[in-house]
Design a protein around this motif. Structure first.
Motif, PDB file in Angstrom:
ATOM      1  N   GLY A  16       0.807  -1.206   0.000  1.00 43.72           N
ATOM      2  CA  GLY A  16       0.000   0.000   0.000  1.00 43.72           C
ATOM      3  C   GLY A  16       0.841   1.256   0.000  1.00 43.72           C
ATOM      4  O   GLY A  16       1.858   1.335   0.684  1.00 43.72           O
ATOM      5  N   TYR A  17       0.407   2.226  -0.787  1.00 46.67           N
ATOM      6  CA  TYR A  17       1.074   3.526  -0.818  1.00 46.67           C
ATOM      7  C   TYR A  17       0.193   4.482  -1.605  1.00 46.67           C
ATOM      8  O   TYR A  17      -0.167   4.197  -2.748  1.00 46.67           O
ATOM      9  CB  TYR A  17       2.449   3.438  -1.486  1.00 46.67           C
ATOM     10  CG  TYR A  17       3.171   4.767  -1.529  1.00 46.67           C
ATOM     11  CD1 TYR A  17       3.881   5.220  -0.423  1.00 46.67           C
ATOM     12  CD2 TYR A  17       3.135   5.561  -2.666  1.00 46.67           C
ATOM     13  CE1 TYR A  17       4.538   6.439  -0.455  1.00 46.67           C
ATOM     14  CE2 TYR A  17       3.793   6.780  -2.707  1.00 46.67           C
ATOM     15  CZ  TYR A  17       4.488   7.213  -1.601  1.00 46.67           C
ATOM     16  OH  TYR A  17       5.131   8.421  -1.633  1.00 46.67           O
ATOM     17  N   ILE A  76      -9.159   3.223   0.327  1.00 43.46           N
ATOM     18  CA  ILE A  76      -8.355   3.301   1.545  1.00 43.46           C
ATOM     19  C   ILE A  76      -8.212   4.760   1.975  1.00 43.46           C
ATOM     20  O   ILE A  76      -8.220   5.075   3.168  1.00 43.46           O
ATOM     21  CB  ILE A  76      -6.969   2.643   1.332  1.00 43.46           C
ATOM     22  CG1 ILE A  76      -7.127   1.168   0.946  1.00 43.46           C
ATOM     23  CG2 ILE A  76      -6.081   2.808   2.557  1.00 43.46           C
ATOM     24  CD1 ILE A  76      -7.744   0.278   1.983  1.00 43.46           C
ATOM     25  N   ASN A  77      -8.146   5.679   1.000  1.00 43.22           N
ATOM     26  CA  ASN A  77      -8.058   7.120   1.297  1.00 43.22           C
ATOM     27  C   ASN A  77      -9.213   7.579   2.188  1.00 43.22           C
ATOM     28  O   ASN A  77      -9.076   8.534   2.937  1.00 43.22           O
ATOM     29  CB  ASN A  77      -8.140   7.960   0.020  1.00 43.22           C
ATOM     30  CG  ASN A  77      -7.179   7.559  -1.047  1.00 43.22           C
ATOM     31  OD1 ASN A  77      -7.003   6.381  -1.319  1.00 43.22           O
ATOM     32  ND2 ASN A  77      -6.551   8.527  -1.683  1.00 43.22           N
ATOM     33  N   SER A  90       4.275   4.228   3.111  1.00 36.38           N
ATOM     34  CA  SER A  90       4.020   2.828   2.760  1.00 36.38           C
ATOM     35  C   SER A  90       3.256   2.129   3.886  1.00 36.38           C
ATOM     36  O   SER A  90       3.490   2.403   5.069  1.00 36.38           O
ATOM     37  CB  SER A  90       5.340   2.093   2.517  1.00 36.38           C
ATOM     38  OG  SER A  90       5.990   2.614   1.396  1.00 36.38           O
ATOM     39  N   TYR A  91       2.378   1.218   3.504  1.00 36.46           N
ATOM     40  CA  TYR A  91       1.634   0.454   4.497  1.00 36.46           C
ATOM     41  C   TYR A  91       1.322  -0.939   3.946  1.00 36.46           C
ATOM     42  O   TYR A  91       1.442  -1.203   2.756  1.00 36.46           O
ATOM     43  CB  TYR A  91       0.332   1.174   4.900  1.00 36.46           C
ATOM     44  CG  TYR A  91      -0.704   1.205   3.808  1.00 36.46           C
ATOM     45  CD1 TYR A  91      -1.627   0.175   3.675  1.00 36.46           C
ATOM     46  CD2 TYR A  91      -0.756   2.247   2.888  1.00 36.46           C
ATOM     47  CE1 TYR A  91      -2.567   0.187   2.658  1.00 36.46           C
ATOM     48  CE2 TYR A  91      -1.688   2.265   1.883  1.00 36.46           C
ATOM     49  CZ  TYR A  91      -2.598   1.236   1.769  1.00 36.46           C
ATOM     50  OH  TYR A  91      -3.521   1.243   0.771  1.00 36.46           O
ATOM     51  N   THR A 106      -6.653  -2.604  -5.671  1.00 39.28           N
ATOM     52  CA  THR A 106      -6.361  -1.817  -6.861  1.00 39.28           C
ATOM     53  C   THR A 106      -5.679  -0.525  -6.464  1.00 39.28           C
ATOM     54  O   THR A 106      -6.049   0.105  -5.477  1.00 39.28           O
ATOM     55  CB  THR A 106      -7.669  -1.475  -7.613  1.00 39.28           C
ATOM     56  OG1 THR A 106      -8.370  -2.675  -7.900  1.00 39.28           O
ATOM     57  CG2 THR A 106      -7.384  -0.744  -8.903  1.00 39.28           C
ATOM     58  N   LYS A 107      -4.695  -0.132  -7.265  1.00 39.05           N
ATOM     59  CA  LYS A 107      -3.970   1.113  -7.031  1.00 39.05           C
ATOM     60  C   LYS A 107      -4.169   2.042  -8.222  1.00 39.05           C
ATOM     61  O   LYS A 107      -4.132   1.593  -9.355  1.00 39.05           O
ATOM     62  CB  LYS A 107      -2.474   0.837  -6.884  1.00 39.05           C
ATOM     63  CG  LYS A 107      -2.140  -0.156  -5.806  1.00 39.05           C
ATOM     64  CD  LYS A 107      -0.673  -0.444  -5.726  1.00 39.05           C
ATOM     65  CE  LYS A 107       0.090   0.663  -5.071  1.00 39.05           C
ATOM     66  NZ  LYS A 107      -0.351   1.123  -3.785  1.00 39.05           N
ATOM     67  N   GLN A 108      -4.392   3.304  -7.942  1.00 40.34           N
ATOM     68  CA  GLN A 108      -4.416   4.335  -8.984  1.00 40.34           C
ATOM     69  C   GLN A 108      -3.419   5.401  -8.563  1.00 40.34           C
ATOM     70  O   GLN A 108      -3.602   6.053  -7.550  1.00 40.34           O
ATOM     71  CB  GLN A 108      -5.802   4.937  -9.141  1.00 40.34           C
ATOM     72  CG  GLN A 108      -5.836   6.086 -10.135  1.00 40.34           C
ATOM     73  CD  GLN A 108      -7.240   6.530 -10.418  1.00 40.34           C
ATOM     74  OE1 GLN A 108      -7.991   5.825 -11.055  1.00 40.34           O
ATOM     75  NE2 GLN A 108      -7.610   7.697  -9.918  1.00 40.34           N
ATOM     76  N   ASN A 109      -2.362   5.532  -9.330  1.00 38.18           N
ATOM     77  CA  ASN A 109      -1.306   6.489  -9.001  1.00 38.18           C
ATOM     78  C   ASN A 109      -1.277   7.552 -10.085  1.00 38.18           C
ATOM     79  O   ASN A 109      -0.863   7.286 -11.204  1.00 38.18           O
ATOM     80  CB  ASN A 109       0.037   5.768  -8.902  1.00 38.18           C
ATOM     81  CG  ASN A 109       1.157   6.687  -8.483  1.00 38.18           C
ATOM     82  OD1 ASN A 109       1.089   7.900  -8.661  1.00 38.18           O
ATOM     83  ND2 ASN A 109       2.199   6.116  -7.922  1.00 38.18           N
TER      84      ASN A 109
END
Length: 126
Positions: A16-17, A76-77, A90-91, A106-109
């Motif tokens: 997570g980040y 998560i936000n 980081s988590y 899912t990550k959206q950067n």
């Protein structure tokens, strides 16, 4: 319709980040981490998330429900109670459910103008 319970009761997230900055339009393109939880059972799922950091105490318990035979997506936000998730840190995390569920992480950067999205299944831990 027969009821099939897919999934596991324990899941682990290891990467997570959420970046401090985003270049995309709010709210659709703000950098975020999300979990999508599928509950195929006839029973409501009670979900608990605990997050762990390199430095500092764990954050949680974040609790919510997923209705029977439904999917729920959680950013998560948006987890702020009992503790807001810090950006730029980081988590990792653990997700627990009282009924078997399927979890996708899912990550959206959007920290750069070129958007990057990555989806992975969380690790079933039980």
């Amino acid at each position: 319709m027969t009821n099939k319970q897919y999934g596991k009761k324990q899941w682990a997230l290891s990467d997570g980040y959420i970046p401090l900055q985003s270049t995309g339009r709010e709210p659709d393109f703000v950098s975020s981490d999300k979990v999508s939880i599928l509950n195929t059972s006839f029973d409501e799922a009670t979900i608990t998330i605990i997050l762990y950091f390199m430095d500092g105490e764990p954050a949680g318990d974040y609790k919510f429900k997923v209705k029977p035979e439904r999917v729920r997506k959680v950013r998560i936000n948006d987890l702020i109670d009992p503790h807001a998730i810090p950006l730029g840190v980081s988590y990792a995390g653990v997700i627990e459910s009282d009924v078997p569920v399927v979890v996708q992480f899912t990550k959206q950067n959007s920290a750069q103008k070129e958007l990057a999205i990555m989806g992975t299944k969380a690790y079933p831990a039980d």
